[in-house]
Design a protein around this motif. Structure first.
Motif, PDB file in Angstrom:
ATOM      1  N   ASP A  27       0.828  -1.209   0.000  1.00 58.55           N
ATOM      2  CA  ASP A  27       0.000   0.000   0.000  1.00 58.55           C
ATOM      3  C   ASP A  27       0.862   1.258   0.000  1.00 58.55           C
ATOM      4  OD1 ASP A  27      -2.284  -1.560   0.012  1.00 58.55           O
ATOM      5  OD2 ASP A  27      -2.675  -1.305   2.160  1.00 58.55           O
ATOM      6  N   PHE A  28       2.085   1.146   0.518  1.00 59.48           N
ATOM      7  CA  PHE A  28       3.012   2.274   0.533  1.00 59.48           C
ATOM      8  C   PHE A  28       4.058   2.153  -0.582  1.00 59.48           C
ATOM      9  CE2 PHE A  28       1.019   2.703   4.619  1.00 59.48           C
ATOM     10  CZ  PHE A  28       0.889   4.074   4.727  1.00 59.48           C
ATOM     11  N   HIS A  29       3.711   1.376  -1.619  1.00 58.85           N
ATOM     12  CA  HIS A  29       4.448   1.310  -2.887  1.00 58.85           C
ATOM     13  C   HIS A  29       5.811   0.634  -2.813  1.00 58.85           C
ATOM     14  CE1 HIS A  29       1.262   3.864  -4.375  1.00 58.85           C
ATOM     15  NE2 HIS A  29       1.512   4.710  -3.394  1.00 58.85           N
ATOM     16  N   VAL A  30       6.030  -0.219  -1.821  1.00 54.92           N
ATOM     17  CA  VAL A  30       7.261  -1.006  -1.817  1.00 54.92           C
ATOM     18  C   VAL A  30       7.132  -2.028  -2.951  1.00 54.92           C
ATOM     19  CG1 VAL A  30       8.739  -2.583  -0.516  1.00 54.92           C
ATOM     20  CG2 VAL A  30       7.596  -0.691   0.662  1.00 54.92           C
ATOM     21  N   PRO A  31       8.104  -2.080  -3.855  1.00 55.87           N
ATOM     22  CA  PRO A  31       8.007  -2.993  -4.999  1.00 55.87           C
ATOM     23  C   PRO A  31       7.867  -4.459  -4.583  1.00 55.87           C
ATOM     24  CG  PRO A  31       9.797  -1.423  -5.313  1.00 55.87           C
ATOM     25  CD  PRO A  31       9.327  -1.268  -3.897  1.00 55.87           C
ATOM     26  N   ILE A  32       7.107  -5.180  -5.370  1.00 49.98           N
ATOM     27  CA  ILE A  32       6.878  -6.596  -5.092  1.00 49.98           C
ATOM     28  C   ILE A  32       8.194  -7.358  -5.031  1.00 49.98           C
ATOM     29  CG2 ILE A  32       5.905  -8.722  -6.074  1.00 49.98           C
ATOM     30  CD1 ILE A  32       3.553  -7.002  -7.085  1.00 49.98           C
ATOM     31  N   SER A  33       9.114  -7.051  -5.935  1.00 52.31           N
ATOM     32  CA  SER A  33      10.387  -7.780  -5.951  1.00 52.31           C
ATOM     33  C   SER A  33      11.154  -7.590  -4.639  1.00 52.31           C
ATOM     34  CB  SER A  33      11.250  -7.335  -7.137  1.00 52.31           C
ATOM     35  OG  SER A  33      11.526  -5.950  -7.055  1.00 52.31           O
TER      36      SER A  33
END
Length: 87
Positions: A27-33
């Motif tokens: 939700d705070f845009h930390v990349p999935i990778s």
């Protein structure tokens, strides 16, 4: 038999906790990778959970914790958050 059921319940609760934390960080845009690397490595996951639990003890709530930890991740990995990159 009861001990096995209790162990399974505890493992299930840990999985739910980790899924919740993963989603909050997304939700705070930390990349999935990045999250996959953290959650796929027991040492990294332990560090994350220790930090998260320490913030809970300080009285922080879920979204505030996720925001704080996401900012640390961005800083430590020198990543520009998606929302900032679009501006």
């Amino acid at each position: 038999m009861l001990q096995v059921q209790i162990l399974n319940l505890l493992l299930f609760q840990m999985k739910i906790k980790n899924i919740d934390r993963y989603q909050r960080l997304r939700d705070f845009h930390v990349p999935i990778s990045v999250l996959d690397d953290i959650f796929g490595n027991q040492d990294n996951l332990s560090i994350l959970n220790t930090a998260w639990d320490a913030l809970i003890k300080e009285g922080c709530k879920g979204d505030d914790i996720a925001k704080e930890i996401s900012q640390l991740i961005f800083r430590d990995l020198n990543i520009i958050p998606e929302e900032d990159a679009q501006e």
